[in-house]
Scaffold this active site. Structure first.
Site, PDB file in Angstrom:
ATOM      1  N   CYS A  89       4.174  -1.512  -0.564  1.00 38.28           N
ATOM      2  CA  CYS A  89       3.543  -1.611   0.750  1.00 38.28           C
ATOM      3  C   CYS A  89       3.120  -0.204   1.169  1.00 38.28           C
ATOM      4  O   CYS A  89       3.982   0.680   1.323  1.00 38.28           O
ATOM      5  CB  CYS A  89       4.513  -2.226   1.758  1.00 38.28           C
ATOM      6  SG  CYS A  89       3.734  -2.411   3.377  1.00 38.28           S
ATOM      7  N   GLY A  90       1.819  -0.012   1.322  1.00 40.39           N
ATOM      8  CA  GLY A  90       1.304   1.322   1.642  1.00 40.39           C
ATOM      9  C   GLY A  90       1.631   1.727   3.070  1.00 40.39           C
ATOM     10  O   GLY A  90       2.178   2.809   3.314  1.00 40.39           O
ATOM     11  N   CYS A 131      -4.238  -1.596   5.270  1.00 41.67           N
ATOM     12  CA  CYS A 131      -3.485  -2.095   4.119  1.00 41.67           C
ATOM     13  C   CYS A 131      -3.557  -1.116   2.954  1.00 41.67           C
ATOM     14  O   CYS A 131      -4.577  -1.029   2.259  1.00 41.67           O
ATOM     15  CB  CYS A 131      -3.962  -3.481   3.680  1.00 41.67           C
ATOM     16  SG  CYS A 131      -2.827  -4.264   2.523  1.00 41.67           S
ATOM     17  N   THR A 145      -1.956  -1.082  -0.003  1.00 35.23           N
ATOM     18  CA  THR A 145      -2.120  -1.660  -1.339  1.00 35.23           C
ATOM     19  C   THR A 145      -3.491  -2.331  -1.444  1.00 35.23           C
ATOM     20  O   THR A 145      -4.112  -2.331  -2.512  1.00 35.23           O
ATOM     21  CB  THR A 145      -0.987  -2.657  -1.649  1.00 35.23           C
ATOM     22  OG1 THR A 145      -0.844  -3.583  -0.552  1.00 35.23           O
ATOM     23  CG2 THR A 145       0.339  -1.942  -1.856  1.00 35.23           C
TER      24      THR A 145
HETATM   25  O1  PYC Z   1      -0.106  -1.511   3.610  1.00 37.51           O
HETATM   26  O2  PYC Z   1       0.160  -2.188   1.546  1.00 37.51           O
HETATM   27  C1  PYC Z   1       0.172  -2.385   2.752  1.00 37.51           C
HETATM   28  C2  PYC Z   1       0.551  -3.720   3.249  1.00 37.51           C
HETATM   29  C3  PYC Z   1       0.823  -4.840   2.515  1.00 37.51           C
HETATM   30  C4  PYC Z   1       1.132  -5.851   3.407  1.00 37.51           C
HETATM   31  C5  PYC Z   1       1.037  -5.348   4.670  1.00 37.51           C
HETATM   32  N1  PYC Z   1       0.681  -4.036   4.547  1.00 37.51           N
END
Ligand code: PYC
Length: 315
Positions: free
Chosen positions: A88-89, A241, A243
């Site tokens: 999760c980034g 997000c 990822t």
């Molecule tokens: O930031 O990788 C992310 C992420 C995945 C699900 C929610 N945020």
């Protein structure tokens, strides 16, 4: 009464709840093994921490665990309202900024073992007297798995790429919807239908992995691209997000639209921005995502044995 200390942050509007003490004993295996033990034996801890009434569908949990790899400083398992994430980034940015707020990390690099590989986070120095909160995450290698998969949803044909950025994503450009806050219901509805269609058509990631995140892209003047990302529990990601941005960078690099070191600015539907860059590694890219997290609450979750919803409202 059991007390579970927590620290909440948000990264570009997307919350992360950090928990560690009072977590169940997950054994001495790798972080991937520990996630399996967590899943099999302690799933009620996940739902207690994250699901209503103590949490919400939007929140991602970060359980800090001991790494198994000698060159790692930390281990982390990310989870949400319906299950477990690979990486999760936004959560990694939130985790590192939260540890900096607690005085446990100084600016510099930290290696973190996740269930899907090792990521390296760099905490940048603070620009004022406050805690440092700007973090770059060098993610695991990311790649496009399938290009230009055609789907028909609600009578409209659209196309998308299947890509890995630490979770599996389906990335769609020609969906025809405005990626705006006043269109969240339509964006959620379409993304969910796309996800159902992927299942129906058996479109999967590598080794049959479920593609459980959907990204809808649009043009914006404010960044290189804007996106709406639907997560597995049907909440949309308030951040761009991490990822998902990694998956996007992998597709851009595969199409020759992004060169190593070039900055790509990805905006979320709420307006927050991550910066991304890639290094090339054979058929994959190694993305680095940069963003800021803000601590916003700390306290204790209280679990009363008499409470009928002590394990959260489970789906
Ligand atoms: O930031 O990788 C992310 C992420 C995945 C699900 C929610 N945020």
């Amino acid at each position: 009464m059991i007390k579970v200390p927590y620290l909440d942050s948000h990264t570009g509007g997307e919350p992360t709840r950090l928990v560690e003490i009072c977590a169940p004993d997950l054994g001495n295996g790798t972080v991937a093994d520990k996630r399996e033990v967590f899943k099999q034996n302690f799933d009620s801890f996940r739902s207690m921490v994250l699901n209503e009434p103590r949490g919400s569908d939007v929140m991602v949990g970060a359980l800090l665990v001991k790494p198994s790899l000698p060159d790692c400083d930390l281990g982390v398992i990310f989870f949400n309202n319906v299950g477990y994430l690979g990486m999760c980034g936004h959560g990694t940015i939130g985790l590192v900024a939260s540890l900096a707020y607690q005085g446990r990390l100084k600016p510099g690099k930290v290696r973190i073992e996740t269930p899907v590989g090792v990521v390296e986070a760099e905490l940048h120095p603070a620009v004022n007297d406050s805690y440092p909160n700007r973090v770059s995450v060098r993610n695991i290698p990311s790649y496009r798995h399938q290009k230009n998969v055609a789907l028909t949803v609600e009578g409209k044909e659209m196309h998308g790429d299947v890509a890995w950025g630490g979770n599996w994503f389906f990335l769609v450009q020609d969906h025809g919807l405005a990626v705006e806050m006043n269109n969240l219901e339509a964006l959620t509805d379409l993304s969910w239908k796309i996800r159902e269609e992927l299942t129906r058509l058996n479109v999967t990631g590598k080794n049959g992995a479920v593609v459980d995140h959907v990204e809808l892209f649009a043009h914006t003047e404010a960044a290189d691209s804007k996106s709406f990302v639907l997560c597995p529990g049907k909440a949309y990601d308030r951040s761009p997000c991490g990822t998902g941005t990694s998956a996007k960078l992998a597709c851009l690099a595969a199409d020759g639209k992004l060169t190593p070191g070039q900055t790509w600015r990805q905006q979320s539907v709420v307006g927050s921005i991550f910066e991304g860059k890639v290094e090339l590694a054979k058929d994959e890219v190694v993305p680095t995502i940069t963003g800021e997290a803000w601590v916003m609450a700390e306290g204790n979750l209280l679990i009363d044995d008499r409470d009928p919803f002590k394990d959260g409202i489970r789906m």
